[in-house]
Design a protein around this motif. Structure first.
Motif, PDB file in Angstrom:
ATOM      1  N   ALA A 228      -0.715  15.368  10.206  1.00  0.00           N
ATOM      2  CA  ALA A 228       0.447  15.421  11.088  1.00  0.00           C
ATOM      3  C   ALA A 228       1.700  15.904  10.365  1.00  0.00           C
ATOM      4  O   ALA A 228       2.652  16.358  11.001  1.00  0.00           O
ATOM      5  N   GLN A 229       1.700  15.814   9.035  1.00  0.00           N
ATOM      6  CA  GLN A 229       2.829  16.268   8.219  1.00  0.00           C
ATOM      7  C   GLN A 229       2.288  16.930   6.957  1.00  0.00           C
ATOM      8  O   GLN A 229       1.166  16.653   6.525  1.00  0.00           O
ATOM      9  N   GLY A 230       3.114  17.809   6.376  1.00  0.00           N
ATOM     10  CA  GLY A 230       2.715  18.436   5.118  1.00  0.00           C
ATOM     11  C   GLY A 230       1.437  19.236   5.227  1.00  0.00           C
ATOM     12  O   GLY A 230       0.626  19.261   4.295  1.00  0.00           O
ATOM     13  N   GLY A 231       1.251  19.906   6.352  1.00  0.00           N
ATOM     14  CA  GLY A 231      -0.016  20.552   6.646  1.00  0.00           C
ATOM     15  C   GLY A 231      -0.480  21.548   5.599  1.00  0.00           C
ATOM     16  O   GLY A 231      -1.654  21.561   5.222  1.00  0.00           O
ATOM     17  N   THR A 232       0.421  22.398   5.129  1.00  0.00           N
ATOM     18  CA  THR A 232       0.014  23.459   4.206  1.00  0.00           C
ATOM     19  C   THR A 232      -0.513  22.897   2.889  1.00  0.00           C
ATOM     20  O   THR A 232      -1.589  23.284   2.418  1.00  0.00           O
ATOM     21  N   GLU A 233       0.224  21.983   2.295  1.00  0.00           N
ATOM     22  CA  GLU A 233      -0.193  21.436   1.003  1.00  0.00           C
ATOM     23  C   GLU A 233      -1.472  20.612   1.137  1.00  0.00           C
ATOM     24  O   GLU A 233      -2.365  20.675   0.282  1.00  0.00           O
ATOM     25  N   ARG A 234      -1.580  19.859   2.208  1.00  0.00           N
ATOM     26  CA  ARG A 234      -2.782  19.040   2.394  1.00  0.00           C
ATOM     27  C   ARG A 234      -3.993  19.922   2.684  1.00  0.00           C
ATOM     28  O   ARG A 234      -5.107  19.638   2.215  1.00  0.00           O
ATOM     29  N   LEU A 235      -3.775  21.002   3.421  1.00  0.00           N
ATOM     30  CA  LEU A 235      -4.858  21.953   3.664  1.00  0.00           C
ATOM     31  C   LEU A 235      -5.303  22.589   2.358  1.00  0.00           C
ATOM     32  O   LEU A 235      -6.506  22.723   2.090  1.00  0.00           O
ATOM     33  N   ARG A 236      -4.340  22.980   1.540  1.00  0.00           N
ATOM     34  CA  ARG A 236      -4.663  23.599   0.251  1.00  0.00           C
ATOM     35  C   ARG A 236      -5.543  22.665  -0.592  1.00  0.00           C
ATOM     36  O   ARG A 236      -6.527  23.095  -1.194  1.00  0.00           O
ATOM     37  N   ARG A 237      -5.201  21.381  -0.608  1.00  0.00           N
ATOM     38  CA  ARG A 237      -5.984  20.430  -1.397  1.00  0.00           C
ATOM     39  C   ARG A 237      -7.383  20.244  -0.821  1.00  0.00           C
ATOM     40  O   ARG A 237      -8.370  20.142  -1.563  1.00  0.00           O
ATOM     41  N   SER A 238      -7.492  20.209   0.504  1.00  0.00           N
ATOM     42  CA  SER A 238      -8.797  20.004   1.126  1.00  0.00           C
ATOM     43  C   SER A 238      -9.722  21.207   0.976  1.00  0.00           C
ATOM     44  O   SER A 238     -10.935  21.067   1.100  1.00  0.00           O
ATOM     45  N   LEU A 239      -9.144  22.380   0.730  1.00  0.00           N
ATOM     46  CA  LEU A 239      -9.956  23.592   0.591  1.00  0.00           C
ATOM     47  C   LEU A 239     -10.188  23.988  -0.855  1.00  0.00           C
ATOM     48  O   LEU A 239     -10.692  25.094  -1.124  1.00  0.00           O
ATOM     49  N   ARG A 240      -9.870  23.099  -1.791  1.00  0.00           N
ATOM     50  CA  ARG A 240     -10.037  23.443  -3.205  1.00  0.00           C
ATOM     51  C   ARG A 240     -11.486  23.752  -3.567  1.00  0.00           C
ATOM     52  O   ARG A 240     -11.741  24.457  -4.547  1.00  0.00           O
ATOM     53  N   TRP A 241     -12.431  23.238  -2.789  1.00  0.00           N
ATOM     54  CA  TRP A 241     -13.846  23.543  -3.073  1.00  0.00           C
ATOM     55  C   TRP A 241     -14.164  25.030  -2.849  1.00  0.00           C
ATOM     56  O   TRP A 241     -15.198  25.523  -3.332  1.00  0.00           O
ATOM     57  N   LEU A 242     -13.278  25.747  -2.178  1.00  0.00           N
ATOM     58  CA  LEU A 242     -13.466  27.195  -1.977  1.00  0.00           C
ATOM     59  C   LEU A 242     -12.627  28.032  -2.930  1.00  0.00           C
ATOM     60  O   LEU A 242     -12.874  29.226  -3.079  1.00  0.00           O
ATOM     61  N   GLY A 243     -11.621  27.433  -3.555  1.00  0.00           N
ATOM     62  CA  GLY A 243     -10.793  28.217  -4.474  1.00  0.00           C
ATOM     63  C   GLY A 243      -9.409  27.622  -4.627  1.00  0.00           C
ATOM     64  O   GLY A 243      -9.041  26.660  -3.951  1.00  0.00           O
ATOM     65  N   ASP A 244      -8.641  28.231  -5.506  1.00  0.00           N
ATOM     66  CA  ASP A 244      -7.258  27.813  -5.744  1.00  0.00           C
ATOM     67  C   ASP A 244      -6.356  28.718  -4.912  1.00  0.00           C
ATOM     68  O   ASP A 244      -6.257  29.915  -5.165  1.00  0.00           O
ATOM     69  N   PHE A 245      -5.688  28.127  -3.918  1.00  0.00           N
ATOM     70  CA  PHE A 245      -4.871  28.915  -3.004  1.00  0.00           C
ATOM     71  C   PHE A 245      -3.377  28.671  -3.217  1.00  0.00           C
ATOM     72  O   PHE A 245      -2.593  28.745  -2.276  1.00  0.00           O
ATOM     73  N   SER A 246      -2.999  28.371  -4.451  1.00  0.00           N
ATOM     74  CA  SER A 246      -1.593  28.106  -4.744  1.00  0.00           C
ATOM     75  C   SER A 246      -0.813  29.425  -4.806  1.00  0.00           C
ATOM     76  O   SER A 246      -1.399  30.488  -4.934  1.00  0.00           O
TER      77      SER A 246
END
Length: 246
Positions: A228-246
């Protein structure tokens, strides 16, 4: 097991202007109680778009219809279609849109589910003014179509993120779910789905990078505690199994 879900169930809950969710379930998958969620979006023409419809409920139908005409029923991947037929029966004027390869499934053909249109890489004219869509590919025919509602900066996923709250799960399952990486705060899909998606890893990673680049404020998905908040950063962390999206 009601505690696995997010009551109140089968009712509209506002998320942002023109965006609602409906929490439902639980479904039982291999003995695990799984909360499930539908997203409802009102398009700029006033019509309603239902993503991954949950179980049909007449009161819920009336509440949704009070917001506008239901015109689109969306099956966003090859697993989320079970309740569509009931909604088709009660919403005969709605078009049913399906992820690639859903119509080929034998179980779907035997069910009598009607599929009107297949979702592509680009949004169709029916909603391209409101929603951008991105296909996340995988092996074995898996595709998940993600949708971004630009006005509210809301990203709508299905199974690409699974963020179960361990405290809501049966005690015996909690260590297994934690070990599998499926629990909050940075939940991932189940291991088998990660393996399937990694069969097309390069293409899936590009799609995931595109999702992060959308800079969503909110990320909704079908199972577990949505962002509900901080969507981009939380999405980035949840997708780390696919790569580093920083």
């Amino acid at each position: 097991m009601a505690e696995a879900t997010y009551p109140p169930l089968d009712v509209l809950k506002p998320v942002a202007e023109g965006v609602w969710i409906v929490d439902s379930g639980p479904l039982r998958i291999l003995g695990m109680p799984l909360p499930v969620r539908m997203t409802v979006i009102r398009l700029s023409d006033g019509s309603l778009w239902l993503h991954s419809p949950t179980r049909y409920d007449a009161d819920l139908h009336r509440a949704i219809a009070a917001l506008g005409p239901i015109r689109h029923l969306v099956a966003p991947n090859i697993a989320h279609w079970t309740f569509l037929k009931d909604w088709q029966t009660h919403c005969p004027e709605a078009l049913t849109w399906a992820a690639p390869n859903l119509r080929q499934r034998g179980q779907v053909r035997r069910s009598g589910l009607k599929i009107d249109r297949e979702l592509a890489d680009a949004s169709p004219p029916e909603w391209d003014a409101d929603l951008r869509q991105i296909v996340v590919p995988g092996g074995l025919g898996f595709r998940e179509v993600a949708f971004f509602h630009g006005r509210s900066r809301t990203l709508v996923l299905t199974d690409l993120v699974l963020n179960l709250e361990a405290a809501k799960m049966p005690a015996l399952l909690r260590p297994v779910l934690r070990l599998a990486g499926m629990t909050a705060p940075d939940g991932k899909p189940p291991p088998y789905l990660r393996l399937v998606i990694k069969l097309r890893r390069a293409a899936a990673a590009r799609a995931a990078a595109d999702l992060v680049a959308l800079n969503p404020a909110v990320v909704i998905f079908a199972h577990g505690l949505w962002f509900a908040q901080g969507g981009t950063e939380r999405l980035r962390r949840s997708l780390r199994w696919l790569g580093d999206f920083s």
